[in-house]
Design a protein around this motif. Structure first.
Motif, mmCIF file in Angstrom:
data_model
loop_
_atom_site.group_PDB
_atom_site.id
_atom_site.type_symbol
_atom_site.label_atom_id
_atom_site.label_comp_id
_atom_site.label_asym_id
_atom_site.label_seq_id
_atom_site.Cartn_x
_atom_site.Cartn_y
_atom_site.Cartn_z
ATOM 1 N N GLU A 91 -10.228 -5.489 -1.296
ATOM 2 C CA GLU A 91 -9.989 -4.079 -0.961
ATOM 3 C C GLU A 91 -9.062 -3.951 0.233
ATOM 4 O O GLU A 91 -8.138 -3.147 0.242
ATOM 5 C CB GLU A 91 -11.330 -3.374 -0.661
ATOM 6 N N GLU A 92 -9.339 -4.749 1.250
ATOM 7 C CA GLU A 92 -8.531 -4.682 2.460
ATOM 8 C C GLU A 92 -7.086 -5.068 2.170
ATOM 9 O O GLU A 92 -6.144 -4.395 2.604
ATOM 10 C CB GLU A 92 -9.133 -5.613 3.520
ATOM 11 N N SER B 42 -5.306 -2.426 0.039
ATOM 12 C CA SER B 42 -5.031 -1.209 0.793
ATOM 13 C C SER B 42 -3.893 -1.443 1.797
ATOM 14 O O SER B 42 -3.001 -0.624 1.960
ATOM 15 C CB SER B 42 -6.346 -0.770 1.442
ATOM 16 N N TYR B 43 -3.881 -2.614 2.413
ATOM 17 C CA TYR B 43 -2.805 -2.978 3.347
ATOM 18 C C TYR B 43 -1.466 -2.995 2.618
ATOM 19 O O TYR B 43 -0.465 -2.436 3.080
ATOM 20 C CB TYR B 43 -3.154 -4.358 3.933
ATOM 21 N N ASP C 25 -0.306 0.513 1.681
ATOM 22 C CA ASP C 25 0.259 1.255 2.825
ATOM 23 C C ASP C 25 1.717 0.875 3.013
ATOM 24 O O ASP C 25 2.573 1.740 3.233
ATOM 25 C CB ASP C 25 -0.510 0.918 4.115
ATOM 26 N N ALA D 103 -3.845 2.382 -5.247
ATOM 27 C CA ALA D 103 -4.137 2.637 -3.830
ATOM 28 C C ALA D 103 -2.984 3.360 -3.145
ATOM 29 O O ALA D 103 -3.172 4.039 -2.142
ATOM 30 C CB ALA D 103 -4.440 1.315 -3.115
#
Lengths: 416, 823
Positions: B324-325, B328-329, B332, B635
């Protein structure tokens, strides 16, 4: 009085020297052929002579030559000097002591089928003989008998020697061709036959040394002279290599149709130590063991009569067994010979001769049982009619005939 | 039209083309005559004698030539005194064959008994058990017991390495000669042969390294017993313990159909693992063969170096984080870049991965770039092979042109197929700067100087000359172009010109006519079909973009300029299997799945779309490439959520274009493959698998690509005297991740990375094995040297994927650093 066509070295001393051969009408026939005979006529002449292959198969030579198609070129002639059948030593004498008559025969055959290159395939053990042949070929070339534009005609011919390396199978014509081409000496599938697809895939005649040595006689002295010896269907003379339990083994050139009795008792001077003769093997190790009955002894040695005794005449390597010979010991030798010489290509011969060699060893060692004799017979029958070439087929002939005719000899070797 | 012949076998009538062997005519009737040495793809040998049958022919009157008749008017049939081998006897009109009489059955039993006298009782431990025709035929036709004394069996060596890849058990060998004949007749690598004679006859290898042939593994498929085994699989598993998972090999653009054999193992902690790779029959792609690279390079999937956790760069170091991290990174970064994102993919990805990436790239107005060695796929898409094409059908009136490609190194099964087409009479034209393994089969060879492809192309397209006429007058024309000495610009020029040859000949769209690119990877063509394009100015593109998203590509390993550009890029997102040189420069690294761990489709170089299924479960922590892209897109606020391959495929085939309307069902269609080979236990053709899973289908041409108007030539690289022209070439065994992960192949990878002609080496005082320094304009590199008398002088051939990183021709000076003899 029987004529000598082939072993003329016994009549003319020094015949294996070029100048002696020349002094005795040497190569006059060759010159006559190249300058005045037509190849097609020569083929017909050989057909008319009735000459049959002397290497063992007895196939009519002229007929074999006529199979070469005149639409595929070049043609080749190969002399089979791979004499390896046990008990055969006739070609050796010709090659050592009457070499130029053989060469002249090879050259006549080449001209008759319009080959411009001929090869002599020597068994590897004849390396000294082959070396001498290279010298002889050089002599002929220097004398203008070999090379380009012979006698001012369009015809050229070169002869090459080639050595084998110790394989009986390379006497089989297609295995010979494979070996000559530098490949493993294993027989090819037939058809196609060498007359159409032979050396390097070209139409090829392969003849035995003795067969070729007859040609200067046929073309030099004529067909009637040639046919004055021998029988109607097996004309000419044959060199019989007599060996075994006789007083005088050796090569004897006699008309075809001579009886075994004459060969063994007149020329061979009978059995050693006056012992009783037991069996005749007319075709070397590939023979049946023919019981030496009176009828057998009186059988003429020719291509038609000998088969009535259950064996082909073959190369006429007549081996004689007497009452001191145990047939099963002899079979041990022949089986080991074939197992050693098998090329290994096809299953029945490769595995079957090996299997037979194990069985005969068991019998010879004294550890065999009665059932082993039946087993040996059965295995021989299993190999029969399944092999790729004649070696496998012949490997069983002595075995089957020995068990059939001399079973007691086998019984003597096994546990009772 | 072949002449037809009618005959009877076991009382049943059959009509076959003249020249058919009895054994194949029998198969048409479903009658099985057992064979060992016979193989339908090899010339018959008649050696093993197990196919003996009773053959009768109509008797002919010698004098009149008329058939002799029985009283009832039927032709009199004369049977030979001996049984004949069905594999070497061609059929003839009116022939009568008996394959099931007592005489024939006895003969089969006899031959089998004889084979078993020497054959060891290895079944309990022999790899072949369960897929062994000797076992099967013995059960069906053989004796129950042997009369041979066990103690008298001949004992021979049981573990003879014919090289390190293939092992021979001399006791098991039944001397059928299939391996020797395959190597001689098909592979053109006669590196094994028979030695000795009689019962001592044995297979031996003549080459160093032993059994030096890239097709050596195939001999273990066609060996009828367990005599030949691969060191990879030997004693690995029992045939019946393994499951079969069909797939496609993606190591090169041939796209061979394969089968993974898998098994659950205790020693792998209960995981399903791949035990071996086997060919799957597809007569239109790879027949029944695969090359050794495809057979042995599956080990990378289980390598301990596999990435199993996402990584993010923190304080200069890559650290493990959760999905997830990481997603999401990455999302972005992507959002921030907007349209200034360069998406770079390779032909290692499936169509579904690429379609997802392209859709993603379209949504953000980014650039979808294919990173590969050569260009021109748009021309292949426009002028490539079409449905109905089959290299196996090319013959006497056809021409095959191979331009700038060493097929033996770049695409082995195409080398084999092109060579056999040439042997069937096709006119093969080989246009290459150096000698290759195809030259001996060529009607015409044309040499040109590296960099001067234009001159060769001129000769092909000129109005006169043998090559030009062979090209113009061919009934069918197939053109291959590869990567020999070419970079992107040069290959684009070559592809355009060759496409032009097909266009001007009116051949575009006709079956068995077309342009084939010899790509580096298995699905480069798919990438082109889906809209990816190479970028000759990739370095600038990367520099100009805010960030780079790389899937399955490793530009930093292949091109030093790209490595520098990536080091300076705004951000780099990488999804891959290993921590490649590119991944080491990334800000986010996402672990992907290997081809055998997921489903997908791929387009091979002949434009055949093929479907593959997963064979083994993927390592925990990895995701399929398309899943990763979807997650990042989702995302980032882009709606792209298809997760299953099926649904992506549906989307892909809903769009207008070459994929339109194709279904997975269609890809799964099969038809009878001839000659029938795989695993039919009585008529044994080898352990290659039958194809029950799909033959794929060839895509229609992409008519959206505009036809050629003008070609631009590529300027020739200038070389100062004393220096050499360095050009990139491809070799089958390189140091790519998949090859190096298969330890068993390490002897086959040459240590030389650059090769020189002996004349040039002599001037430098260099010898084979020396370490040399390649001095390019902007960099230097040390590597191993080989000498090659078959290459032209003035050129340094630099092998790709060996660390030298040469992407296009460049000028170089070569200097010896350490002589081999001193090292």
């Amino acid at each position: 009085m029987s004529e000598i066509f082939l072993l003329r070295n016994r009549l003319i001393p020094g015949l294996n020297q070029f100048k002696v051969y020349l002094e005795n009408d040497g190569f006059a026939t060759w010159k006559k052929a190249v300058t005045s005979l037509k190849p097609e006529d020569m083929v017909n002449e050989v057909k008319a002579s009735g000459l049959r292959g002397r290497g063992g198969a007895g196939f009519p030579t002229g007929l074999k030559w006529s199979f070469l198609p005149n639409t595929i070129w070049p043609h080749y002639v190969v002399a089979n000097a791979d004499e390896s059948e046990p008990g055969t030593f006739k070609d050796r004498e010709l090659l050592e002591f009457n070499p130029y008559q053989f060469l002249e025969g090879l050259m006549l055959a080449s001209y008759a089928v319009r080959a411009q290159a001929a090869y002599i395939y020597f068994r590897g053990e004849f390396w000294q003989i082959a070396q001498k042949f290279d010298e002889r070929i050089a002599e002929l070339t220097a004398a203008g008998l070999l090379g380009d534009h012979l006698f001012g005609t369009d015809y050229s011919l070169r002869v090459y020697t080639h050595l084998g390396a110790g394989a009986y199978i390379c006497g089989e014509e297609t295995a010979l061709l494979e070996s000559l081409e530098g490949k493993m000496g294993q027989p090819r599938l037939r058809p196609p036959f060498p007359a159409v697809y032979g050396l390097f895939g070209m139409p090829t005649v392969i003849n035995n040394v003795e067969t070729l040595t007859n040609l200067p006689i046929i073309f030099g002295k004529g067909v009637p002279y040639f046919r004055s010896q021998g029988t109607e269907k097996s004309p000419g003379t044959k060199i019989f290599s007599l060996s075994g339990r006789v007083n005088k083994p050796g090569n004897y050139e006699l008309p075809l149709g001579t009886t075994f009795r004459e060969l063994i008792y007149t020329h061979g001077e009978g059995i050693l130590n006056g012992a009783k003769i037991k069996a005749i093997m007319p075709a070397g190790a590939s023979s049946a063991l023919i019981p030496a009955t009176e009828a057998a002894l009186d059988t003429p040695m020719d291509y038609e009569s000998v088969p009535t005794l259950g064996c082909a005449l073959g190369s006429a390597s007549v081996m004689i067994l007497d009452e001191t010979t145990n047939a099963s010991d002899l079979v041990n030798d022949t089986v080991h010979f074939f197992a050693h010489e098998s090329c290994g290509k096809c299953t029945p011969c490769r595995e079957g001769t090996f299997w037979m060699s194990r069985i005969v060893d068991r019998i010879a060692s004294g550890k065999g049982k009665k059932e082993d004799i039946d087993l040996l017979e059965s295995v021989a029958g299993q190999i029969q009619n399944k092999c790729l070439c004649a070696l496998g087929e012949f490997s069983i002939v002595a075995v089957q005939s020995a068990i059939k005719n001399f079973r007691a000899d086998f019984d003597a070797r096994v546990e009772s | 039209m072949d002449k037809l012949v009618t005959l009877k076998i076991d009382g049943r009538s059959v009509t076959v083309p003249a020249g058919t062997m009895i054994v194949d005519a029998a198969k048409e009737l479903g009658i099985v005559i057992p064979v060992f040495c016979y193989h339908p793809k090899l010339k018959p040998a008649g050696m093993c004698r197990v196919c003996l049958v009773d053959v009768g022919r109509p008797q002919m009157d010698r004098a009149t030539g008329a058939p002799v008749l029985n009283e009832d008017g039927t032709p009199k049939i004369a049977f030979g005194p001996k049984l004949e081998t069905a594999c070497t006897t061609p059929v003839s009109e009116g022939m009568v064959v008996w394959g099931a009489t007592e005489k024939v059955m006895e003969a089969r039993k006899d031959v089998l008994e004889m084979l078993l006298t020497s054959h060891p009782l290895d079944c309990p431990v022999c790899d072949k058990g369960g897929e062994c025709p000797l076992q099967n035929l013995t059960m069906k036709f053989g004796p129950g017991e042997s009369r041979f004394k066990f103690d008298e069996k001949k004992h021979l060596a049981k573990r003879v390495p014919l090289g390190e890849l293939i092992l021979l058990d001399r006791e098991r060998c039944i001397q059928c000669g299939r391996c020797v004949r395959f190597q001689e007749q098909l592979a053109d690598d006669p590196v094994i042969g028979f030695y000795n004679r009689g019962r001592s006859i044995q297979i031996t290898t003549f080459s160093t390294p032993g059994f030096d042939s890239i097709f050596s593994g195939n001999t273990t498929d066609i060996c009828p017993v367990g005599a030949l085994t691969t060191s990879d699989f030997r004693f690995g598993a029992r045939a019946w313990e393994m499951k079969e998972k069909p797939s496609i090999c993606t190591q090169c653009p041939v796209g061979c159909n394969i089968m993974y054999n898998i098994r659950r193992e205790a020693k792998s902690s209960g995981r399903m693992v791949i035990k071996r790779v086997m060919p799957r029959q597809n007569e239109e792609v790879n027949e029944i063969w695969i090359c050794d690279k495809g057979r042995f390079t599956y080990h990378y999937a289980e390598s301990p170096e596999r990435l199993t956790s996402p990584l993010i760069r923190r304080d200069g170091e890559l650290v493990q984080v959760g999905w997830e991290e990481a997603v999401s990174y990455a999302a972005d970064k992507v959002k921030a870049a907007g349209s200034s994102l360069a998406v770079i993919a390779s032909g290692r990805l499936s169509n579904e991965d690429l379609f997802t990436l392209k859709t993603f790239s379209n949504r953000i107005n980014g650039k979808a770039i294919l990173h590969t060695t050569i260009s021109g796929g748009d021309w292949v898409s426009r002028c490539g092979l079409t449905p109905g094409s089959n290299l196996g059908e090319l013959g006497g009136n056809d021409t095959i042109l191979v331009f700038a490609s060493d097929l033996h190194e770049e695409a082995p099964l195409w080398w084999l197929r092109v060579k056999t087409a040439a042997e069937r009479g096709a006119c093969l034209i080989v246009v290459n700067p150096r000698k290759t393994r195809l030259d001996k089969y060529a009607c015409h060879t044309l040499r040109y100087v590296y960099g001067e492809e234009g001159k060769a192309l001129q000769e092909i397209t000129s109005s006169s000359g043998e090559i030009a006429s062979a090209v113009k007058e061919a009934e069918n024309l197939v053109i291959f172009y590869g990567s020999e000495g070419l970079g992107l610009a040069q290959s684009a020029y070559v592809a355009e010109s060759l496409a032009g040859v097909l266009q001007s000949g009116g051949r575009v769209g006709k079956p068995n006519n077309g342009l084939v690119a010899v790509w580096q990877k298995g699905n480069d063509q798919g990438a082109w079909e889906l809209g990816f394009r190479t970028d000759e100015k990739l370095q600038e593109t990367i520099s100009a973009a805010m960030g780079v998203y790389i899937a399955g590509a490793d530009p930093a390993s292949e091109d030093p300029q790209l490595k520098i550009a990536l080091q300076r890029a705004g951000f780099v997102i990488v999804q891959d299997l290993f921590l490649t040189e590119t991944a080491k420069l990334a800000d986010v690294v996402l672990p992907a799945r290997a081809v055998m761990e997921r489903e997908g489709t791929a387009v091979n170089g002949e434009r055949r779309l093929q479907h593959y299924l997963p064979a083994i479960p993927a390592p925990v922590g990895t995701r399929a490439d398309h899943e990763i892209t979807s997650a990042i897109a989702q995302a980032a606020g882009l709606d792209l959520l298809e997760i299953s391959v099926e649904s992506i495929f549906e989307r892909m085939t809903a769009e207008p274009g070459v994929f339109e309307g194709i279904t997975l069902m269609q890809l799964g269609e099969v038809k009878e493959q001839r000659p029938s080979i795989g695993r039919n236990w009585k008529y044994y053709g080898g352990t290659s698998y039958d194809n029950h899973h799909g033959l794929g289908l060839v895509l229609p041409l992409n008519t959206e690509v505009p036809l050629l108007t003008a070609k631009k030539a590529v300027p020739v690289t200038e070389v100062i005297a004393g220096r050499l022209l360095a050009v990139p070439v491809t070799r089958l065994y390189d140091r790519g991740g998949t090859v190096t992960a298969s330890d068993m192949l390490k002897e086959r990878i040459s240590s030389g990375v650059v090769s020189l002609h002996p004349e040039d080496a002599g001037k430098l005082g260099a010898n084979t094995g020396d370490r040399v320094v390649l001095k390019f304009a902007e960099r230097e590199l040390e590597c191993g040297l080989e000498l090659n008398p078959d290459q032209p002088s003035g050129v340094a051939l630099v092998v790709r994927s060996m660390g030298a990183m040469l992407a296009a021709p460049a000028e170089v000076a070569v200097v010896v650093k350490t002589a081999a003899k001193d090292s």
